[in-house]
Design a protein around this motif. Structure first.
Motif, PDB file in Angstrom:
ATOM      1  N   PRO A  22       0.797  -1.229   0.000  1.00 52.68           N
ATOM      2  CA  PRO A  22       0.000   0.000   0.000  1.00 52.68           C
ATOM      3  C   PRO A  22       0.832   1.283   0.000  1.00 52.68           C
ATOM      4  O   PRO A  22       0.363   2.323  -0.465  1.00 52.68           O
ATOM      5  CB  PRO A  22      -0.824  -0.120   1.290  1.00 52.68           C
ATOM      6  N   ALA A  23       2.064   1.221   0.510  1.00 55.11           N
ATOM      7  CA  ALA A  23       2.923   2.409   0.557  1.00 55.11           C
ATOM      8  C   ALA A  23       3.687   2.609  -0.745  1.00 55.11           C
ATOM      9  O   ALA A  23       4.252   3.682  -0.971  1.00 55.11           O
ATOM     10  CB  ALA A  23       3.907   2.315   1.721  1.00 55.11           C
ATOM     11  N   GLY A  24       3.718   1.601  -1.592  1.00 63.35           N
ATOM     12  CA  GLY A  24       4.461   1.720  -2.833  1.00 63.35           C
ATOM     13  C   GLY A  24       5.956   1.591  -2.623  1.00 63.35           C
ATOM     14  O   GLY A  24       6.445   1.536  -1.490  1.00 63.35           O
ATOM     15  N   CYS A  25       6.689   1.532  -3.724  1.00 64.35           N
ATOM     16  CA  CYS A  25       8.144   1.381  -3.651  1.00 64.35           C
ATOM     17  C   CYS A  25       8.797   2.346  -4.617  1.00 64.35           C
ATOM     18  O   CYS A  25       8.711   2.181  -5.837  1.00 64.35           O
ATOM     19  CB  CYS A  25       8.541  -0.058  -3.982  1.00 64.35           C
ATOM     20  N   GLU A  26       9.432   3.365  -4.089  1.00 63.48           N
ATOM     21  CA  GLU A  26      10.176   4.313  -4.902  1.00 63.48           C
ATOM     22  C   GLU A  26      11.588   3.796  -5.170  1.00 63.48           C
ATOM     23  O   GLU A  26      12.072   3.802  -6.289  1.00 63.48           O
ATOM     24  CB  GLU A  26      10.244   5.675  -4.205  1.00 63.48           C
TER      25      GLU A  26
END
Length: 263
Positions: free
Chosen positions: A114-118
């Motif tokens: 849910p936080a994503g991956c940069e």
């Protein structure tokens, strides 16, 4: 207030004077209150702006700060070992920065999704005796502050920090003492979801001789007094927690330093 009653003028005059005075007090009071509220809003806006600025600064550290600053070649952990013993860790290797594909076990990847991956940054260290190896990671997410708070709340409320099926994977560089540090060798770990930066800090530790571990234990348990598991007795909980804590501290210092630089 006795001097009011001694006023020789008619009672009506005294009432009018008192009314005017009271009205003036009310106006003055409202002005002071309004000023105080306005001041608090201004202070709040300034603080919020500073927090937003620091959050944004942290988001860019993965490409704005040298790797030696995020993962120093040598990390000193005063009092970080069992019984308050000092620890020193030496960096073995830094993984190429990458995305998160195949970087985590499936369930941990799903929990973090849910936080994503940069960007994902990782480095592996060994202790002074080269008996232990520890991978520490910095996951820079795509989430805003609300998203990080939501992720941290879920990890806390669902006790995801302690689940053995949510252990981070190690980075095992070839030709080093950590070459045999695979998923079966994970002994202790820690995961920290930051709420003032879009970053998840984690560390996972094991033995340098490549032995498999049947009873991995989260660092929060392995560092408790009286813990008797093999990871706890070997101090591997302290390895994971101590190194993760100091990398996190370094990250925060980098945010402060970057925020103070003139634009």
């Amino acid at each position: 207030m006795s001097h009011v009653y001694d006023d020789p003028r008619p009672f009506g005059g005294r009432v009018r004077r008192q009314t005017v005075a009271a009205a003036a007090c009310v106006v003055l009071g409202l002005g002071l209150i309004g000023g105080a509220v306005t001041g608090s809003w201004l202070v709040g806006d300034s603080a919020d702006a500073g927090q937003r600025g620091a959050f944004a600064t942290a988001a860019g550290l993965w490409h704005n700060v040298p790797v030696d600053q995020l993962f120093p070649r040598t990390v000193t952990g005063r009092g970080a070992g069992p019984g308050g013993a000092d620890r020193t860790w030496t960096r073995i290797a830094v993984a190429p920065d990458s995305g998160c594909a195949d970087a985590f076990d499936p369930l941990l990847g799903k929990a973090l999704a849910p936080a994503g991956c940069e960007r994902l940054l990782r480095a592996t260290y060994t202790d002074a005796t080269q008996s232990h190896v520890t991978t520490v990671g910095l996951l820079f997410t795509e989430a805003d502050a609300a998203g990080m708070r939501s992720l941290e709340t879920r990890f806390k409320n669902e006790d995801l920090y302690r689940r053995t099926d949510l252990m981070p994977r190690p980075y095992a560089p070839r030709g080093t003492v950590a070459a045999g540090f695979g998923t079966a060798q994970r002994a202790s770990w820690t995961v920290s979801v930051l709420t003032d930066a879009p970053v998840v800090v984690y560390a996972v530790s094991g033995w340098a001789d490549g032995r498999a571990v049947d009873d991995p234990q989260p660092a929060t348990d392995a560092t408790r007094s009286g813990a008797t598991t093999a990871p706890a007795q070997a101090g591997l909980g302290h390895e994971a927690k101590g190194l993760a804590d100091r990398v996190e501290r370094g990250l925060r210092k980098s945010v402060v330093a970057a925020s103070e630089q003139p634009s």
